[in-house]
Design a protein around this motif. Structure first.
Motif, PDB file in Angstrom:
ATOM      1  N   ARG A 184       0.807  -1.211   0.000  1.00 14.67           N
ATOM      2  CA  ARG A 184       0.000   0.000   0.000  1.00 14.67           C
ATOM      3  C   ARG A 184       0.845   1.269   0.000  1.00 14.67           C
ATOM      4  O   ARG A 184       0.380   2.342   0.382  1.00 14.67           O
ATOM      5  N   LYS A 308      -7.667  -3.319   6.797  1.00 14.95           N
ATOM      6  CA  LYS A 308      -6.298  -2.851   7.060  1.00 14.95           C
ATOM      7  C   LYS A 308      -5.833  -3.309   8.440  1.00 14.95           C
ATOM      8  O   LYS A 308      -4.673  -3.722   8.614  1.00 14.95           O
ATOM      9  N   ASP A 312      -2.458  -5.500   9.161  1.00 15.54           N
ATOM     10  CA  ASP A 312      -1.378  -4.947   9.977  1.00 15.54           C
ATOM     11  C   ASP A 312      -1.145  -5.764  11.244  1.00 15.54           C
ATOM     12  O   ASP A 312      -0.023  -5.816  11.757  1.00 15.54           O
TER      13      ASP A 312
END
Length: 331
Positions: A184, A308, A312
């Motif tokens: 990203r 996300k 992560d």
């Protein structure tokens, strides 16, 4: 199928494009021409009207196969052909950047011949060349557009500073960069630039070399020259981190949308930016069937934030796509 125009130049493209790097065979363990042709010809059946290729994909092989498939299928008026330039290679298949005017003009003519067409819908600089002034590179592309050999100009793997320099000479219609749930980086630079300039984005590696397909497992082996043998994401202990993220993303997609991680990954790219196209690599017609699962639903901002968070939390040692960058030519 959702579509968009490539910046007001008359080129209309589907928001999923067929990526043909693997079809060229190089760095993907070879190719099956007949199966590749069937794949390309089946793409419009799923609404795919953009085909993205490059001379370096198999050193002309991918472009030749695309050209055969389009001609034999009578598809030229139904598809937009995107290809690239500004890379060179030698007899030992060593690749280097070359964005000189002479190289770009020659590659464009070679691509027209291989593709069997008299114009290219979108021609892109494959990688910026630090040894060539940006004015020379951009001027060559402007010349090709003025000659009618290309309809739209794109650049790939450029930084915002390079995009600014190129734009001083000619309009950039499309930027192409790696972009997926695991890569990203452009969220911080190229994507804001594209948004500010109303520029289209072609997201390559939308499934991260198959990592987001949902079909990978820890003991998967890759034959021959497959580039994933050199991709740090596919080496332990990182591989397990990425696979754990994929497993939770699969459950998230099923619980919330009745979809799979592959569908989620493509929908995420499309919903991050309304002027984006996700490139979908395929070598068999069957690999295109899942395209139909992408339409008719969306990920809102809350869902994208949750996705996300999942990535992560699992991927504690992330790595980008830098391993794919070809070197500059020797001085």
């Amino acid at each position: 199928m959702e579509t968009l125009d490539l910046n007001g130049n008359g080129v209309v493209a589907s928001r999923i494009g067929l990526g043909t790097w693997a079809i060229g065979g190089w760095m993907w363990g070879g190719t099956d021409e007949a199966e590749s042709i069937r794949t390309i010809q089946s793409a419009p059946d799923h609404g795919i009207t953009l085909i993205d290729t490059a001379p370096v994909y198999g050193f002309g092989r991918s472009e030749e196969i695309v050209g055969k498939a389009v001609k034999q299928g009578g598809l030229r008026d139904k598809v937009a052909l995107a290809t690239k330039c500004a890379l060179e290679w030698d007899a030992k298949e060593r690749v280097a950047r070359n964005a000189t005017k002479n190289r770009i003009l020659k590659e464009a003519d070679d691509s027209l011949r291989r593709l069997g067409t008299d114009y290219i819908d979108l021609l892109q600089i494959h990688w910026p060349d630090p040894n060539v002034d940006m004015y020379e590179t951009a001027s060559a592309m402007a010349t090709l557009r003025e000659q009618g050999k290309i309809r739209a100009v794109g650049v790939s793997n450029f930084t915002p500073a390079q995009l600014d320099a190129f734009s001083e000479v000619t309009t950039i219609d499309v930027v192409q960069n790696p972009y997926n749930l695991f890569e990203r980086q452009i969220d911080e630079d190229v994507l804001p630039w594209a948004q500010a300039h109303d520029t289209r984005l072609l997201a390559y590696g939308a499934l991260c070399r198959g990592l987001l397909s949902g079909r990978m497992h820890a003991d998967r082996e890759f034959p021959g020259d497959d580039l994933r043998n050199n991709d740090p994401k596919f080496q332990q202990p990182r591989f397990d981190q990425y696979l754990a993220a994929v497993n939770e993303l699969e459950q998230f997609a099923q619980d919330n949308y009745g979809k799979h991680v592959l569908d989620l990954a493509i929908r995420w790219v499309l919903d991050q930016y309304p002027h984006s196209v996700a490139l979908w690599g395929a070598r068999t017609p069957k690999q295109l069937e899942a395209v139909d699962n992408v339409w008719g639903w969306h990920l809102d901002e809350a869902a994208r934030n949750q996705v996300k968070e999942i990535v992560d939390r699992h991927v504690v040692d992330p790595v980008g796509p830098e391993f794919m960058a070809p070197p500059a030519r020797d001085a």
